[in-house]
Design a protein around this motif. Structure first.
Motif, PDB file in Angstrom:
ATOM      1  N   MET B   1       0.837  -1.204   0.000  1.00  0.00           N
ATOM      2  CA  MET B   1       0.000   0.000   0.000  1.00  0.00           C
ATOM      3  C   MET B   1       0.872   1.254   0.000  1.00  0.00           C
ATOM      4  N   ALA B   2       0.632   2.118  -0.936  1.00  0.00           N
ATOM      5  CA  ALA B   2       1.405   3.356  -0.999  1.00  0.00           C
ATOM      6  C   ALA B   2       1.197   4.164   0.293  1.00  0.00           C
ATOM      7  N   ARG B   4       0.145   7.047   2.574  1.00  0.00           N
ATOM      8  CA  ARG B   4      -0.962   7.961   2.381  1.00  0.00           C
ATOM      9  C   ARG B   4      -0.658   9.369   2.853  1.00  0.00           C
ATOM     10  N   ILE B   5      -1.279  10.320   2.193  1.00  0.00           N
ATOM     11  CA  ILE B   5      -1.165  11.715   2.616  1.00  0.00           C
ATOM     12  C   ILE B   5      -1.836  11.872   3.975  1.00  0.00           C
ATOM     13  N   GLY B  47      -4.730  15.526  -2.625  1.00  0.00           N
ATOM     14  CA  GLY B  47      -5.531  14.312  -2.606  1.00  0.00           C
ATOM     15  C   GLY B  47      -5.698  13.756  -1.198  1.00  0.00           C
ATOM     16  N   VAL B  49      -7.407  12.620   2.131  1.00  0.00           N
ATOM     17  CA  VAL B  49      -8.694  12.090   2.584  1.00  0.00           C
ATOM     18  C   VAL B  49      -8.580  11.740   4.062  1.00  0.00           C
ATOM     19  N   THR B  50      -9.430  12.349   4.862  1.00  0.00           N
ATOM     20  CA  THR B  50      -9.400  12.107   6.304  1.00  0.00           C
ATOM     21  C   THR B  50      -9.450  10.618   6.634  1.00  0.00           C
ATOM     22  N   ASN B  51      -8.710  10.224   7.601  1.00  0.00           N
ATOM     23  CA  ASN B  51      -8.788   8.862   8.119  1.00  0.00           C
ATOM     24  C   ASN B  51      -9.777   8.886   9.270  1.00  0.00           C
ATOM     25  N   VAL B  52     -11.003   8.406   9.017  1.00  0.00           N
ATOM     26  CA  VAL B  52     -12.022   8.500  10.070  1.00  0.00           C
ATOM     27  C   VAL B  52     -11.726   7.585  11.244  1.00  0.00           C
ATOM     28  N   LEU B  53     -10.965   6.529  11.010  1.00  0.00           N
ATOM     29  CA  LEU B  53     -10.597   5.663  12.134  1.00  0.00           C
ATOM     30  C   LEU B  53      -9.836   6.480  13.176  1.00  0.00           C
ATOM     31  N   ALA B  54      -8.842   7.199  12.689  1.00  0.00           N
ATOM     32  CA  ALA B  54      -8.032   8.006  13.597  1.00  0.00           C
ATOM     33  C   ALA B  54      -8.878   9.102  14.242  1.00  0.00           C
ATOM     34  N   ASN B  56     -12.071   9.109  14.804  1.00  0.00           N
ATOM     35  CA  ASN B  56     -12.972   8.531  15.785  1.00  0.00           C
ATOM     36  C   ASN B  56     -12.223   8.126  17.049  1.00  0.00           C
ATOM     37  N   LEU B  57     -11.054   7.564  16.852  1.00  0.00           N
ATOM     38  CA  LEU B  57     -10.268   7.108  17.999  1.00  0.00           C
ATOM     39  C   LEU B  57      -9.961   8.283  18.916  1.00  0.00           C
ATOM     40  N   GLN B  89     -26.629   7.482   5.366  1.00  0.00           N
ATOM     41  CA  GLN B  89     -25.639   7.986   4.408  1.00  0.00           C
ATOM     42  C   GLN B  89     -25.662   9.508   4.349  1.00  0.00           C
TER      43      GLN B  89
END
Lengths: 340, 340
Positions: B1-2, B4-5, B47, B49-54, B56-57, B89
């Motif tokens: 996996m590249a 990520r920004i 490009g 894109v928020t990491n929602v996992l982080a 939320n954590l 949604q």
DNA sequence: CTGAAAGCGCTTACAG
DNA sequence: CTGAAAGCGCTTACAG
């Protein structure tokens, strides 16, 4: 929200490092059996439950799979998703489904938002059940997220890409052989729009076998809804009359619904005036009068096979590009009969 | 996996702190319009894109909602879930569905695993569409996770608890009034097992109105499947004969399916020999011969209302305990007719 | 209006 | 076989 028990709490109570707890709970090597057992017992007593968000964040992994659908009113999709989901559960994965239809119509904007939501969640893999738009395809490729097509064949731009679905050409052949065998000479293929890329093979298989067997095929174009099929069929009847064909192949269940209503409202009896075949088995097919001959594409099986493939890709990191075509079967009922 | 920004990358490129980027992107106050615009532009260019996992954590929040179903073969559930999902949604939430049925049978073990998986994901809320088991209820309560019952009324142990669903008593009354109005005197109520807690009100409303109107009601017990209903109905006919009743209320669609098959195989014609009413509108109801009179509980509306309620609870943290009963309607078709 | 820094709850090199 | 420590990518008090 009450404060939650963390791994650190367990480590403190058990008197070992967080490393040991993490390894013990994950069932990894590097901990003695004794310690492992003790840790597990302590964690249970304390009611500890792993926070997978944190685990995924740190481990740079994900246990969620995104599924893109364009369901409209076709119940078929929900059976497919159920099949996939059932298998994923067994692997500790879970599916998040996003639909690209708003009010029964495909909505490109909604699709973009959905794909974006899946990226935000850092899903481990995306399942496409219809022809995704260009920009979605590009985003998924850019993010290097594994993509699997189910039901719908991958567009050229997405290849090489794994696929699980029905052998739609074969389905068409089976239908043509059955109808020609009954003595029918002039068939109608009722098709949904070709941006659904199951349309082409479904029609081609039918046409090829029909022409081999000396049965002519007229294509009637329809929107991908029962209402659309109803209108298309009545329009066709108004134009050419009922004498010009003796059989109809409706290429999915909503279209079948529309056709049957149109024939009823025109006073044409099935199978006396015209034989009808549907695509996809459904629970009421046998109770309709007449009961309806259909192609069964074994949708639960497709779902299960897809689930297995997905789990393999996600949990083992396997690179897969195989195309898995499931063999459809014809279920012959009363809506098809020898030509009078 | 590249690689990520990340937000940090954006902050470096934009020349502002991560705080500023976070606030700007989240649309919160505390950033000048100028800076905000610049940050958003930079993020887009990169490009990001928020990491929602982080998110939320750190934020101790969650954007995922767990849905527990026990679908079996009832298509009804998938329409409900679709309705809920569609609304979620729009609020940036998403649903993860877990089914507690394995091979068409309720599986307590599977339910426990499913609930556990939802806890591990730290879902913001859980939707129950059937009577959850004791231990699941306890776990959810212990974890202080909001619980909403949809379709199925909350068991006493779960109250107070919000609910959205059909007014099942009223549905029964509408059916009884319709049948009694046609002159029927002896009705059969075909019921699925009472551990599905919609059963009781659905039967009670029917019985109460029937007795008020001088119509007798015999209850026939059935498994919650078409096959079960078929067997139950044939058993009942073998026992009491077809002369002992003149109307049947099948309390869900799989049961209706079984009843219609049983009547057909016994050579009893509908509505001449017996009137039949189903519960839940479905697409083929109008195309069957005869078309079938049903209760329409407005399932999409229930899904939408539930979605709205859920979004309110999750995004605004509102404490809700209201019960929302949707008014059902009777759709009268040809399967019910005046008594001969 | 903006920054430097702590910390959410985990996993995993790195040392012992 | 085990521990101390760094760090996944965010948000948010705390200070300026």
């Amino acid at each position: 929200m009450a404060r939650r028990i963390t791994l650190k709490d367990v480590s403190a109570r058990a008197g070992v490092s967080t490393y040991t707890v993490s390894q013990a709970l994950a069932g990894k090597a590097g901990v003695s059996d004794e310690t492992r057992e003790m840790v597990i017992r302590t964690a249970d007593e304390m009611g500890y439950v792993t926070n997978v968000l944190a685990a995924n964040l740190k481990g740079q992994t994900s246990s969620t799979v995104g599924v893109m659908t364009a369901s409209g009113r076709n119940q078929y999709y929900s059976m497919l998703v159920q099949g996939i989901d059932g298998v994923l559960q067994q692997y500790g994965l879970h599916a998040v489904t996003n639909d690209a239809m708003r009010g029964g119509v495909y909505n490109a904007e909604l699709e973009r938002e959905s794909v974006s939501a899946l990226l935000q969640q850092r899903v481990a893999l995306i399942v496409a059940t219809y022809s995704l738009g260009e920009s979605s395809l590009r985003a998924i490729r850019e993010w290097d997220i594994p993509l699997v097509f189910v039901d719908s064949l991958p567009p050229a731009a997405a290849e090489p890409c794994p696929f699980v679905g029905c052998d739609n050409r074969l389905a068409g052949e089976l239908v043509a052989e059955h109808l020609a065998g009954l003595g029918h000479r002039n068939a109608v293929f009722l098709g949904f729009p070709a941006d659904w890329n199951t349309r082409l093979p479904r029609e081609a298989g039918f046409r090829d076998a029909a022409s081999r067997l000396g049965m002519s095929v007229t294509t009637v174009e329809s929107e991908n809804t029962a209402e659309g099929a109803y209108a298309a069929m009545r329009g066709h009847l108004a134009e050419v009359g009922s004498g010009s064909f003796d059989a109809i192949y409706a290429s999915n269940t909503p279209l079948l619904h529309g056709v049957l209503r149109a024939l009823r409202d025109e006073g044409l009896s099935v199978p006396e005036s015209v034989s009808v075949v549907g695509f996809d088995e459904f629970e009421w097919a046998e109770l309709l009068s007449p009961s309806v001959t259909v192609v069964d594409q074994h949708i639960e099986q497709i779902g299960r096979e897809a689930g297995r493939l997905i789990a393999e890709i996600v949990t083992e990191g396997r690179e897969v590009t195989e195309h898995l075509a499931i063999r459809p079967d014809l279920i012959i009922r009363q809506s098809t009969a020898p030509r009078h």
